[in-house]
Write an enzyme that holds these catalytic residues in place. Structure first.
Site, PDB file in Angstrom:
ATOM      1  N   ARG A  18      -3.127   3.133   8.597  1.00 50.46           N
ATOM      2  CA  ARG A  18      -3.617   2.304   7.753  1.00 50.46           C
ATOM      3  C   ARG A  18      -2.474   0.720   7.376  1.00 50.46           C
ATOM      4  NH1 ARG A  18      -4.852   4.677   2.082  1.00 50.46           N
ATOM      5  NH2 ARG A  18      -5.938   2.804   1.661  1.00 50.46           N
ATOM      6  N   ARG A  22      -3.257  -1.495  -6.298  1.00 52.24           N
ATOM      7  CA  ARG A  22      -2.814  -2.681  -5.997  1.00 52.24           C
ATOM      8  C   ARG A  22      -2.700  -3.478  -7.681  1.00 52.24           C
ATOM      9  NH1 ARG A  22      -5.890  -4.264  -1.142  1.00 52.24           N
ATOM     10  NH2 ARG A  22      -7.510  -5.297  -2.694  1.00 52.24           N
ATOM     11  N   CYS A  66       8.884 -39.389 -11.706  1.00 51.99           N
ATOM     12  CA  CYS A  66       8.011 -39.688 -11.934  1.00 51.99           C
ATOM     13  C   CYS A  66       7.014 -39.675 -10.115  1.00 51.99           C
ATOM     14  CB  CYS A  66       7.562 -41.199 -12.237  1.00 51.99           C
ATOM     15  SG  CYS A  66       8.685 -42.335 -11.349  1.00 51.99           S
ATOM     16  N   HIS A  79     -15.906  -9.087   1.515  1.00 50.01           N
ATOM     17  CA  HIS A  79     -15.050  -9.696   1.838  1.00 50.01           C
ATOM     18  C   HIS A  79     -14.834 -11.217   1.687  1.00 50.01           C
ATOM     19  CE1 HIS A  79     -13.743 -12.725   4.823  1.00 50.01           C
ATOM     20  NE2 HIS A  79     -12.105 -12.090   5.260  1.00 50.01           N
ATOM     21  N   GLY A 109      -8.239  -6.931   4.501  1.00 49.59           N
ATOM     22  CA  GLY A 109      -9.375  -7.822   5.949  1.00 49.59           C
ATOM     23  C   GLY A 109      -8.446  -8.218   6.805  1.00 49.59           C
ATOM     24  N   SER A 159      14.958 -42.568 -13.956  1.00 44.95           N
ATOM     25  CA  SER A 159      13.369 -41.726 -12.528  1.00 44.95           C
ATOM     26  C   SER A 159      13.126 -42.065 -11.359  1.00 44.95           C
ATOM     27  CB  SER A 159      12.034 -42.866 -13.455  1.00 44.95           C
ATOM     28  OG  SER A 159      10.875 -42.169 -13.419  1.00 44.95           O
ATOM     29  N   TYR A 184      12.552 -34.189 -18.105  1.00 48.89           N
ATOM     30  CA  TYR A 184      11.171 -34.215 -17.879  1.00 48.89           C
ATOM     31  C   TYR A 184      10.734 -34.203 -16.129  1.00 48.89           C
ATOM     32  CZ  TYR A 184      11.260 -39.086 -17.833  1.00 48.89           C
ATOM     33  OH  TYR A 184      11.129 -40.695 -17.211  1.00 48.89           O
ATOM     34  N   MET A 235      -6.272  -6.852   8.672  1.00 46.95           N
ATOM     35  CA  MET A 235      -4.923  -6.873   9.368  1.00 46.95           C
ATOM     36  C   MET A 235      -6.391  -5.560   9.729  1.00 46.95           C
ATOM     37  SD  MET A 235      -1.136  -6.742   9.093  1.00 46.95           S
ATOM     38  CE  MET A 235      -1.398  -6.429   7.273  1.00 46.95           C
ATOM     39  N   ARG A 256       7.482 -49.636 -15.972  1.00 45.90           N
ATOM     40  CA  ARG A 256       7.949 -49.769 -14.607  1.00 45.90           C
ATOM     41  C   ARG A 256       7.440 -51.687 -14.700  1.00 45.90           C
ATOM     42  NH1 ARG A 256       6.967 -47.742  -8.958  1.00 45.90           N
ATOM     43  NH2 ARG A 256       4.685 -48.980  -9.384  1.00 45.90           N
ATOM     44  N   LYS A 271       0.801  -1.307  -0.062  1.00 43.36           N
ATOM     45  CA  LYS A 271      -0.055   0.014  -0.339  1.00 43.36           C
ATOM     46  C   LYS A 271       0.893   1.070  -0.245  1.00 43.36           C
ATOM     47  CE  LYS A 271      -3.955  -0.425   2.351  1.00 43.36           C
ATOM     48  NZ  LYS A 271      -4.350  -0.881   4.241  1.00 43.36           N
TER      49      LYS A 271
END
Ligand code: ADP
Ligand code: MG
Ligand code: MG
Length: 917
Positions: free
Chosen positions: A107, A374, A871, A492, A116, A804, A891, A118, A657, A37
Site C-alpha cells: 500500500r 486519518r 494594499c 473518488h 487514489g 502602505s 494591517y 498512487m 490615494r 498511512k
C-alpha cells in the site's frame, strides 16, 4: 551525508514494524518518514486496536530509490526479509508457504494523503504453489479464486503496465480489458452481480486473464511470491512519479521530493462470504459536519470495491440512512456486535486524535480489522460546524478551532448557492448524493479533456461522468461542478470534490451517461454536450437549464466563528473599496477601515460620464487657467465621492490615494467624444487629437503618473486635498466622525513628499478657516511601491506618517515583470519552477519580501510609531498575510470579499507564532 549512506558507512533504517504490543516501531508523529498511512497504522497498534501486522518501508527509501536510478538500496533486502519473518510469526502464517500461506498488500502512503493518486496491490503471494494450501485452509475455493482474479487485475495494471510506463490507448488498458472480460462472463451467464460468479467461472477467468496479460503485455504473470512482493513495492514507489500523482501534487502544492512509503501488510479478507465485509467511515459527516457516525460498507467484498463505485454501498447505521440507500441493510442491523465494536473504536480514535477520523475497516468472518485512519477531509461547511461543535464538546480549545478551517474553505462558505426561490419553480431532473456543497451552473461535457478545453475558452462546465477516476483529476479541477451516475459518498469524485470544496453530486442513478455519443439521458430527457444544467450540491439535486444563484446567506455560526477568530488576531484587516456600497460590504465582512480608496474610481463605470468629461477637459487644457477652470468644475464630484465613502465608514480610517494612473488613459479615442470635447473647450477636434497625442508615452507604467502629476501640476493635488479636507470638515461639523489618510502614490524620494506637503499644509489651513474648525484629524503618508523608496525608507518616514506597500507595483518594478504582459512567460516560469508562485498573487518573500522588511525597519528607525500596511492584491492571500504579520505590519488590505479570509489567516499566523515560542 547521503554519499556516506550509500557507501554503507551508516546503513539507514528503511523498515519499521507495526503489529501487536511492543513490536510496533513507529507512531503518529512519524508521518514524514512513514507516510500518513504507515504512521497511523503504527499509532492504532499502539492503541491496541485490531490491525493486521506488517511493516512500512520509509519515504526516505523511496527518495533514495529515485536518486539511485530506480534501484533499491542494497541493505533493503535483508531488512524486508527480517520484517517479513516477524510479521509471519505474529500472524502464524508464512509468505509463499504451500500449506499455510500468508498474503500481503503493498500500500502506498505519502506524508499527505493523495486519495487514489498512487497505487495499492492486494492479495500479493497468491500463486500456483500457494493456492491449494489456502483452499484447504479456508475450505473456500470460490474466495481464493476471487482473490486471485483481483490480484491479476490489479497487479497487471499497476506493476506490469503503469509502473513499466506502458501507455495504452484510451480504453485499452489491461485493467479495462480484464474488466471487460469479467463483464462479458457475467452477461453470458445472465448474472447481475460480481458475487454471482461461481468458483468455476472464476477459475476460468483467472486462466483467461493470465493469457490476456501474456498477449497484451508480452510477459508472463509472475508466479513467485517474492517476485510479486518486490514488483509491488517498486510499483508503489514508481507511482509517486505517475502522471496523475504529479498533476495532483501540482494542484495541491505538494513537493515532488517527499516520496511515498510502502506499507506491506498482512491481508485480511472481506470477501470470504456473507459474514465478511469491507467499508469506509467517518466519525462525523464530512459534508455537513453533523455529529453522527457515518459511512458505507459492502458485504462479501474487498476494500477498493466501496470506493470504486462498482456496487451501491449500504449505510453504516439506521440514523444516517438517506432516501438513496434506505432499502439497503445497515451494518448496525446486519452485524450488531461488530458494529458496536467499530463504533467504540471510532469514538476512541476521535478522542485520541481530537479530530474527525476517516477510517477503513474489513470484517473477516465476523472479526473486525482496522486498516486505516486519518484526519478526514471535509467541506468548508463541515469544517466550520465541526470546529464549533468540538469547542462545545470541550474536545478542542478555541485556538485550535481557529486552526481547523483553511482560509480557502471560508471562500467556499461565502460561495454562491442556487436561489431557493428559483428552485421551487422547477422540477428536479435527477437526484443523487450531496457530495460537495454549494451550487454550480454550467454546460455539460463528458470527458476530463473537454472540461479542460472548454474551461480554457472561458466557459463554465459541469463534468458529467459515469464515475470519475484519478485520470479525470484535471478536468474535475477545471469544472464548476461534477456530476456522476455511480458511486457513493466515499467514491473518488466525492473525496476529491470535498477536498476542494467543489459542488458535486454522485450516484445520480437515473442518469444514463453515454460519453461516446456525448449525451446523457434521464427518462425521456436527452441532454447533449453543451447543454446547461444546474447542480444543488447541498441537496444532491440536478436541474435542467440555468437557475439563478445567490450568495450564501448570513450564517450565524459563521459569525460566531469569526468572532472567535478576531480574539486571536493581532494584525488589522482593511478593505480596498472605492464606493459607499463597497465600503458597506467591507464592513459587513469585518473590515476595520479602507486601506485603499482610489480617487480615479469615479471616472470609470456607471455615473462616470460627467466627471470623466470634465477630467478630460482638464487633461487637455493647454494653459494653467484652462486647467484651473476644469479643476474647479471637477472639485464637487471628487468631494462628494470622498465624502460618501468617509461617511459610510463612520470614523474608521480611510486611506485616500491621490490620482495615480497616467493621464493618457483618459484621453478619448472616439471621434464623437473628441468633437464634443473640442466644442466645450472652444478648440478644433484636430487640436484635441494632437494634444492627446502629445500625452502619449512609450512606457506609461513608469511615466507621468502618481506624484509626478502633482509635481508638474500642483493644482491637481491642491484640488484633491481641498476635496478631502472639506469633505471631512463638513462631516465633522455635522457631528459625524471620519478619519482620512492622505496617500501620495508612486514616490521614490522624500523631496516629493515635502513638495506636496507644502500644498497640503496650505490647503488645510484654508479649509479650517473657511469651515471655522480647529482641526481635522488626518494623516499624511505614502504608498511604497518603488524599490528606491524601500532603500530610502528612513528618509521617506521623515515626512510620511504611514506607509502602505503597493505590492503590485513593487513586484512589477522589483522583478522587472510588466504586470500587463506576464501572460506570455509566467506559465513557463511556473512550469519550469523558475519561480515557485506568481508574485502578483502571493508576495515573493525571498526577494520582494526583503525590500518590505528593509523598508519597515528603516521607516520605523526614523519614526517609531510609523503605521504600516499593504494594499496590493496579495493582502488577501493567506501566505502573504502571514508574512505581513511576521514582518510587523499594522494591517493588510484586500478586496472586500477576501476580508474574512485575511482575518482568519491573520489569526492563524498569530496562533502559529505563539506555538513556536
Ligand atoms: P488508498 O490509499 O487508495 O485508500 P489503500 O492502501 O488504503 O489505498 O488500499 C485500498 C483498500 O484496500 C483499503 O481500503 C482496504 O480496504 C484494502 N486493503 C489494503 N490492504 C489490505 C489488507 N492488508 N487487508 C485487507 N484489505 C486491504
Ligand atoms: Mg485507503
Ligand atoms: Mg501603484
Amino acid at each position: 551525508m547521503t554519499t556516506k549512506k550509500s557507501r554503507g558507512v551508516k546503513a539507514s533504517k528503511y523498515v519499521y514494524l507495526f503489529g501487536t504490543g511492543k513490536l510496533t516501531e513507529g507512531d503518529a508523529a512519524m508521518k514524514n518518514l512513514l507516510g500518513g498511512k504507515g504512521a497511523n497504522l503504527a499509532e492504532m497498534c499502539r492503541l491496541g486496536l485490531p490491525v493486521p501486522a506488517g511493516f512500512t518501508i520509509t519515504t526516505e527509501c523511496c527518495v533514495d530509490y529515485f536518486k539511485n536510478r530506480m534501484k533499491f538500496p542494497s541493505v533493503l533486502k535483508a531488512q524486508v526479509e527480517a520484517a517479513l519473518a516477524k510479521t509471519e510469526q505474529q500472524m502464524g502464517m508464512k509468505f509463499g508457504d504451500p500449506k499455510n500461506p500468508l498474503l500481503v498488500s503493498c500500500r502506498s502512503g505519502a506524508r499527505k494523503s493523495m486519495p487514489g493518486m498512487m497505487e495499492t496491490v492486494l492479495n500479493v503471494g497468491l500463486c500456483t504453489r500457494t493456492i491449494p494450501g489456502l483452499v484447504a485452509k479456508t475450505k473456500n475455493e470460490r474466495f481464493v479464486y476471487d482473490s486471485y482474479r483481483r490480484l491479476i487485475m490489479m497487479y497487471s495494471d499497476v506493476v506490469m503496465e503503469k509502473a513499466e510506463g506502458v501507455e495504452p490507448a484510451e480504453g485499452k488498458g489491461i485493467r479495462v480489458q480484464l474488466d471487460g472480460m469479467l463483464q462479458e462472463m457475467k452477461k453470458s451467464k445472465g448474472y447481475q452481480k460480481d458475487t454471482d460468479l461461481t468458483t468455476d467461472d472464476l477459475k476460468k477467468l483467472c486462466d483467461d486473464f493470465k493469457t490476456r496479460v501474456r498477449v497484451v503485455l508480452g510477459k508472463e504473470f509472475p508466479d513467485e511470491p517474492m517476485a510479486q512482493l518486490w514488483g509491488g513495492v517498486s510499483a508503489v514507489f514508481k507511482s509517486w512519479n505517475g502522471r496523475r500523482a504529479i498533476a495532483y501534487r501540482k494542484i495541491e502544492g505538494i513537493p515532488d521530493d517527499w516520496g511515498t512509503a510502502v506499507n506491506v501488510q498482512s491481508m485480511v479478507f472481506g470477501n470470504m462470504g456473507e459474514n465478511s465485509a469491507t467499508g469506509v467511515a467517518f466519525s462525523r459527516n464530512p459534508a455537513t459536519g453533523e455529529h453522527k457516525f457515518y459511512g458505507e460498507w459492502l458485504v462479501n467484498a474487498q476494500g477498493e470495491d466501496v470506493v470504486a463505485g462498482i456496487r451501491t454501498p449500504s449505510p453504516l447505521n439506521e440514523a444516517t440512512k438517506s432516501e438513496h440507500n434506505a432499502s439497503l441493510p445497515s451494518l448496525e442491523k446486519a452485524m450488531p456486535k461488530v458494529y458496536i465494536e467499530l463504533d467504540n473504536i471510532q469514538k476512541k480514535l476521535e478522542k485520541h486524535y481530537k479530530d474527525m477520523q476517516d477510517i477503513e475497516f474489513t470484517i473477516q468472518e465476523g472479526k473486525l480489522y482496522m486498516l486505516q485512519c486519518r484526519v478526514g477531509k471535509r467541506t468548508g461547511t463541515a469544517a466550520l460546524n465541526m470546529a464549533m461543535d468540538m469547542i462545545g464538546e470541550k474536545l478542542i480549545k478555541e485556538s485550535e478551532a481557529v486552526m481547523r478551517l483553511a482560509p480557502a474553505q471560508l471562500d467556499e462558505l461565502l460561495h454562491p448557492i442556487v436561489d431557493p426561490n428559483a428552485e421551487k419553480s422547477v422540477k428536479v431532473l435527477a437526484k443523487g448524493l450531496p457530495a460537495g456543497p454549494g451550487g454550480a451552473c454550467g454546460q455539460i461535457v463528458f470527458t476530463a479533456a473537454a472540461a479542460v478545453e472548454w474551461a480554457k475558452q472561458g466557459k463554465r462546465v459541469i463534468l458529467v461522468r459515469e464515475e470519475t477516476n484519478p485520470e479525470d483529476i484535471e478536468g474535475m479541477r477545471a469544472a464548476e461542478g461534477i456530476l456522476t451516475a455511480r458511486g457513493g459518498m466515499t467514491s473518488h469524485a466525492a473525496l476529491v470534490a470535498r477536498g476542494w470544496g467543489k459542488c458535486c453530486i454522485v450516484g445520480a442513478g437515473s442518469i444514463h451517461v453515454d460519453s461516446v455519443c456525448k449525451k446523457m439521458t434521464i427518462g425521456d430527457v436527452v441532454l447533449s454536450e453543451g447543454a446547461f444544467v444546474t447542480l444543488n450540491g447541498t441537496k444532491g439535486y440536478v436541474y435542467d437549464g440555468q437557475l439563478a444563484m445567490i450568495s450564501a446567506s448570513e450564517n450565524p455560526r459563521f459569525k460566531k466563528f469569526m468572532a472567535i477568530v478576531d480574539k486571536f488576531r493581532k494584525l488589522g484587516v482593511r478593505a480596498n473599496a472605492d464606493t459607499p456600497s463597497d465600503a458597506q460590504k467591507a464592513r459587513e465582512f469585518g473590515a476595520e477601515g479602507i486601506g485603499l480608496f482610489r480617487t480615479e474610481h469615479m471616472f470609470y463605470g456607471k455615473g462616470s460620464d460627467q466627471p470623466l468629461f470634465i477630467l478630460r477637459k482638464m487633461i487637455l487644457s493647454s494653459t494653467p487657467e484652462e486647467r484651473r477652470k476644469a479643476l474647479d468644475e471637477l472639485f464637487p464630484f471628487v468631494k462628494a465621492s470622498i465624502k460618501a465613502t468617509l461617511e459610510a465608514m463612520e470614523g474608521l480610517p480611510v486611506t485616500i490615494r491621490l490620482l495615480d494612473p497616467p493621464l493618457h488613459e483618459f484621453v478619448p479615442e472616439s471621434t464623437e467624444k473628441q468633437e464634443e470635447l473640442a466644442r466645450s473647450l472652444g478648440i478644433s477636434a484636430e487640436n484635441v487629437r494632437s494634444r492627446g497625442e502629445q500625452l502619449h508615452e512609450s512606457n506609461p507604467m513608469m511615466g507621468h503618473r502618481g506624484v509626478r502629476l502633482g509635481i508638474t501640476y500642483p493644482e491637481i493635488t491642491e484640488m484633491q486635498l481641498r476635496a478631502i479636507f472639506e469633505a471631512a470638515g463638513e462631516l465633522l461639523k455635522a457631528g459625524k466622525k471620519c478619519h482620512p489618510e492622505i496617500m501620495i502614490p508612486v514616490t521614490c524620494d522624500v523631496r516629493e513628499l515635502k513638495d506636496q506637503k507644502v500644498i497640503a499644509c496650505r490647503v488645510y489651513d484654508e479649509v479650517l478657516g473657511k469651515l471655522n474648525l480647529r482641526s481635522i484629524p488626518h494623516m499624511y503618508g505614502t504608498m511604497i511601491e518603488i524599490p528606491r523608496a524601500c532603500l530610502l525608507a528612513n528618509k521617506m518616514a521623515e515626512e510620511a506618517q504611514f506607509f502602505s506597500f503597493g505590492t503590485n507595483d513593487l513586484s512589477q518594478m522589483g522583478f522587472g515583470f510588466s504586470r500587463d504582459d506576464i501572460g506570455g512567460f509566467m506559465p513557463d516560469y511556473l512550469n519550469k519552477k523558475i519561480i515557485p508562485a506568481d508574485p502578483f498573487q502571493t508576495i515573493d518573500q525571498e526577494g520582494i519580501g526583503q525590500l518590505i522588511e528593509m523598508a519597515v525597519k528603516k521607516g520605523r528607525g526614523t519614526r517609531k510609531d510609523l503605521k504600516i500596511g499593504i494594499c496590493g492584491e496579495q493582502g488577501g492571500d493567506p501566505a502573504s498575510v502571514e508574512f505581513c504579520f511576521k514582518t510587523g505590519l499594522n494591517y493588510v488590505s484586500c478586496s472586500p470579499f477576501r476580508v474574512p479570509i485575511a482575518r482568519l489567516a491573520a489569526a492563524q499566523a498569530a496562533i502559529g507564532a505563539g506555538r513556536k515560542n
